[in-house]
Each structure stands twice: as structure tokens, then as C-alpha cells.
Design a protein around this motif. Structure first.
Motif, PDB file in Angstrom:
ATOM      1  N   LEU A 128       0.814  -1.214   0.000  1.00  0.00           N
ATOM      2  CA  LEU A 128       0.000   0.000   0.000  1.00  0.00           C
ATOM      3  C   LEU A 128       0.851   1.268   0.000  1.00  0.00           C
ATOM      4  CD1 LEU A 128      -2.827  -1.043   2.488  1.00  0.00           C
ATOM      5  CD2 LEU A 128      -3.083  -0.548   0.042  1.00  0.00           C
ATOM      6  N   LEU A 129       1.921   1.259   0.764  1.00  0.00           N
ATOM      7  CA  LEU A 129       2.764   2.447   0.863  1.00  0.00           C
ATOM      8  C   LEU A 129       3.625   2.694  -0.372  1.00  0.00           C
ATOM      9  CD1 LEU A 129       4.062   2.205   4.549  1.00  0.00           C
ATOM     10  CD2 LEU A 129       2.429   3.861   3.618  1.00  0.00           C
ATOM     11  N   LEU A 130       4.127   1.625  -0.983  1.00  0.00           N
ATOM     12  CA  LEU A 130       5.173   1.794  -1.986  1.00  0.00           C
ATOM     13  C   LEU A 130       4.791   1.429  -3.422  1.00  0.00           C
ATOM     14  CD1 LEU A 130       7.967   0.585   0.377  1.00  0.00           C
ATOM     15  CD2 LEU A 130       7.644   2.888  -0.470  1.00  0.00           C
ATOM     16  N   HIS A 131       3.558   1.035  -3.654  1.00  0.00           N
ATOM     17  CA  HIS A 131       3.139   0.653  -4.998  1.00  0.00           C
ATOM     18  C   HIS A 131       3.395   1.744  -6.050  1.00  0.00           C
ATOM     19  CE1 HIS A 131       1.024  -1.410  -8.157  1.00  0.00           C
ATOM     20  NE2 HIS A 131       0.325  -0.305  -8.364  1.00  0.00           N
ATOM     21  N   PRO A 132       3.158   3.014  -5.746  1.00  0.00           N
ATOM     22  CA  PRO A 132       3.403   4.044  -6.777  1.00  0.00           C
ATOM     23  C   PRO A 132       4.836   4.061  -7.309  1.00  0.00           C
ATOM     24  CG  PRO A 132       2.098   4.956  -4.995  1.00  0.00           C
ATOM     25  CD  PRO A 132       2.545   3.585  -4.548  1.00  0.00           C
ATOM     26  N   ILE A 133       5.809   3.768  -6.472  1.00  0.00           N
ATOM     27  CA  ILE A 133       7.200   3.746  -6.924  1.00  0.00           C
ATOM     28  C   ILE A 133       7.395   2.654  -7.978  1.00  0.00           C
ATOM     29  CG2 ILE A 133       9.599   3.287  -6.224  1.00  0.00           C
ATOM     30  CD1 ILE A 133       8.853   4.526  -3.490  1.00  0.00           C
ATOM     31  N   PHE A 134       6.767   1.504  -7.773  1.00  0.00           N
ATOM     32  CA  PHE A 134       6.932   0.400  -8.713  1.00  0.00           C
ATOM     33  C   PHE A 134       6.168   0.638 -10.010  1.00  0.00           C
ATOM     34  CE2 PHE A 134       8.163  -1.453  -4.655  1.00  0.00           C
ATOM     35  CZ  PHE A 134       9.429  -1.882  -5.006  1.00  0.00           C
ATOM     36  N   THR A 135       5.118   1.438  -9.964  1.00  0.00           N
ATOM     37  CA  THR A 135       4.433   1.829 -11.197  1.00  0.00           C
ATOM     38  C   THR A 135       5.363   2.694 -12.039  1.00  0.00           C
ATOM     39  OG1 THR A 135       2.285   1.731 -10.097  1.00  0.00           O
ATOM     40  CG2 THR A 135       2.408   3.022 -12.128  1.00  0.00           C
ATOM     41  N   VAL A 136       6.035   3.628 -11.410  1.00  0.00           N
ATOM     42  CA  VAL A 136       7.004   4.477 -12.110  1.00  0.00           C
ATOM     43  C   VAL A 136       8.135   3.618 -12.674  1.00  0.00           C
ATOM     44  CG1 VAL A 136       8.742   6.302 -11.793  1.00  0.00           C
ATOM     45  CG2 VAL A 136       6.458   6.543 -10.782  1.00  0.00           C
ATOM     46  N   LYS A 137       8.654   2.687 -11.865  1.00  0.00           N
ATOM     47  CA  LYS A 137       9.742   1.811 -12.312  1.00  0.00           C
ATOM     48  C   LYS A 137       9.338   1.049 -13.567  1.00  0.00           C
ATOM     49  CE  LYS A 137       9.822  -2.299 -11.422  1.00  0.00           C
ATOM     50  NZ  LYS A 137       9.911  -3.748 -11.309  1.00  0.00           N
ATOM     51  N   THR A 138       8.153   0.490 -13.570  1.00  0.00           N
ATOM     52  CA  THR A 138       7.696  -0.294 -14.722  1.00  0.00           C
ATOM     53  C   THR A 138       7.582   0.580 -15.960  1.00  0.00           C
ATOM     54  OG1 THR A 138       6.530  -1.837 -13.285  1.00  0.00           O
ATOM     55  CG2 THR A 138       5.842  -1.769 -15.581  1.00  0.00           C
ATOM     56  N   ARG A 139       7.043   1.755 -15.805  1.00  0.00           N
ATOM     57  CA  ARG A 139       6.928   2.645 -16.969  1.00  0.00           C
ATOM     58  C   ARG A 139       8.295   3.042 -17.513  1.00  0.00           C
ATOM     59  NH1 ARG A 139       1.464   6.108 -16.668  1.00  0.00           N
ATOM     60  NH2 ARG A 139       0.151   4.363 -16.017  1.00  0.00           N
ATOM     61  N   LEU A 140       9.242   3.280 -16.632  1.00  0.00           N
ATOM     62  CA  LEU A 140      10.596   3.611 -17.082  1.00  0.00           C
ATOM     63  C   LEU A 140      11.252   2.423 -17.789  1.00  0.00           C
ATOM     64  CD1 LEU A 140      11.879   5.647 -14.003  1.00  0.00           C
ATOM     65  CD2 LEU A 140      11.383   6.543 -16.302  1.00  0.00           C
ATOM     66  N   GLN A 141      11.008   1.218 -17.312  1.00  0.00           N
ATOM     67  CA  GLN A 141      11.605   0.034 -17.933  1.00  0.00           C
ATOM     68  C   GLN A 141      11.049  -0.233 -19.315  1.00  0.00           C
ATOM     69  OE1 GLN A 141      10.940  -3.031 -14.972  1.00  0.00           O
ATOM     70  NE2 GLN A 141      13.049  -2.853 -14.263  1.00  0.00           N
ATOM     71  N   LEU A 142       9.878   0.270 -19.602  1.00  0.00           N
ATOM     72  CA  LEU A 142       9.245   0.004 -20.893  1.00  0.00           C
ATOM     73  C   LEU A 142       9.572   1.054 -21.943  1.00  0.00           C
ATOM     74  CD1 LEU A 142       5.794  -1.296 -19.659  1.00  0.00           C
ATOM     75  CD2 LEU A 142       7.777  -2.622 -20.420  1.00  0.00           C
ATOM     76  N   GLN A 143      10.478   1.966 -21.619  1.00  0.00           N
ATOM     77  CA  GLN A 143      10.916   2.971 -22.584  1.00  0.00           C
ATOM     78  C   GLN A 143      12.250   2.540 -23.190  1.00  0.00           C
ATOM     79  OE1 GLN A 143      11.267   6.626 -20.438  1.00  0.00           O
ATOM     80  NE2 GLN A 143       9.080   6.818 -20.089  1.00  0.00           N
ATOM     81  N   LEU A 144      12.375   2.737 -24.470  1.00  0.00           N
ATOM     82  CA  LEU A 144      13.664   2.511 -25.112  1.00  0.00           C
ATOM     83  C   LEU A 144      14.507   3.764 -24.926  1.00  0.00           C
ATOM     84  CD1 LEU A 144      12.657   0.811 -28.459  1.00  0.00           C
ATOM     85  CD2 LEU A 144      13.632  -0.263 -26.443  1.00  0.00           C
ATOM     86  N   ARG A 145      15.824   3.574 -24.759  1.00  0.00           N
ATOM     87  CA  ARG A 145      16.726   4.735 -24.615  1.00  0.00           C
ATOM     88  C   ARG A 145      16.801   5.480 -25.922  1.00  0.00           C
ATOM     89  NH1 ARG A 145      19.583   5.684 -20.374  1.00  0.00           N
ATOM     90  NH2 ARG A 145      21.308   6.722 -21.367  1.00  0.00           N
TER      91      ARG A 145
END
Length: 145
Positions: A128-145
Motif C-alpha cells: 500500500l505504501l510503496l506501490h506508486p514507486i513500482f508503477t514508475v519503475k515499470t513505466r521507465l523500464q518500458l521505454q527505449l533509450r
């Protein structure tokens, strides 16, 4: 009910969890990136276009990421992942330790029920506390450099 104190035992658990989360993430982030990208692999749209390459397996994913993005590609979303896992494991270990102490003392729970209740409560709180951080992480991982 008394408010929880920051006992040295609880802080030791928190620090140990945070350090373990940090080290594990630093070492295993490229595999997490590949796992995330493989989870969301897209079928081609009507124009035959994909946002990300289609990976046939682990080795092909490593080769594709390196070929398209270089070594830096393996570390997309690393900052958010380090923050998330370091905080997650710290919060989880602190909450788990506090729950075990409280549940045993206040409700008389012991044995496997104590561990199950403590782990479930700590896991739910951490998510509950930290889910938003992992949403950001996933979105960043799905971007190509």
C-alpha cells in the motif's frame, strides 16, 4: 495501545532489509527489466508495428537490448527500482518485526499463525505504501533509450 517505539532491534531489521533490497536490486536489475518487458510483449498492430522488440527468450532479450540500447539499456528504471526495493525491504522487515512482537503480546498468537499474520500484515502495508514507486519503475523500464 501504546505507539510503537523505534527500538534498536526494529531498526536493525529495517536497516538489514533495506541493505539487502539495495544489493539485490543492484545485482539483479537487468533480469527484472527483461522480465518486465517480456510480460508486456505486444502483438503487432495492423500496421505491423511494435513499441518494443519481441523477445524469443532470455538470451535473445539480452542480445536485443544490448544491440539496440547498449549497456545503459539494461539499467532503465534503476533509480526507481533501487528506491522502491530499498524502501520496501526496510519497511517490510520493520513492520514484520513489529507485528510479530505486537501480535504475540496483545493477541497471544504464536507458532505458524504468528508468522503468517505478521508477514501478511507487513506485506499489505508495504504494498500500500510503496506501490506508486513500482508503477514508475515499470513505466521507465518500458521505454527505449
Amino acid at each position: 495501545m501504546a505507539s510503537p517505539s523505534w527500538s534498536s532491534g526494529s531498526l536493525d531489521h529495517m536497516a538489514s532489509g533495506a541493505i539487502a533490497g539495495f544489493v539485490a536490486t543492484a545485482v539483479l536489475h537487468p533480469l527484472d527489466l527483461i522480465k518486465t518487458r517480456m510480460h508486456v510483449q505486444e502483438q503487432t498492430d495492423r500496421g505491423g508495428v511494435r513499441r518494443l522488440p519481441h523477445y524469443r527468450g532470455l538470451l535473445h532479450a539480452f542480445q536485443s537490448i544490448y544491440g539496440i540500447e547498449g549497456w545503459a539499456g539494461f539499467y532503465q528504471g534503476l533509480g526507481a527500482n533501487m528506491l522502491g526495493n530499498t524502501a520496501s525491504w526496510g519497511v517490510y522487515m520493520y513492520a514484520y518485526n513489529r507485528c510479530k512482537t505486537s501480535f504475540a503480546k496483545e493477541f497471544g498468537i504464536d507458532g505458524p499463525s504468528l508468522y503468517f499474520a505478521s508477514a501478511t500484515t507487513a506485506g499489505a502495508l508495504t504494498t500500500l505504501l510503496l506501490h506508486p514507486i513500482f508503477t514508475v519503475k515499470t513505466r521507465l523500464q518500458l521505454q527505449l533509450r
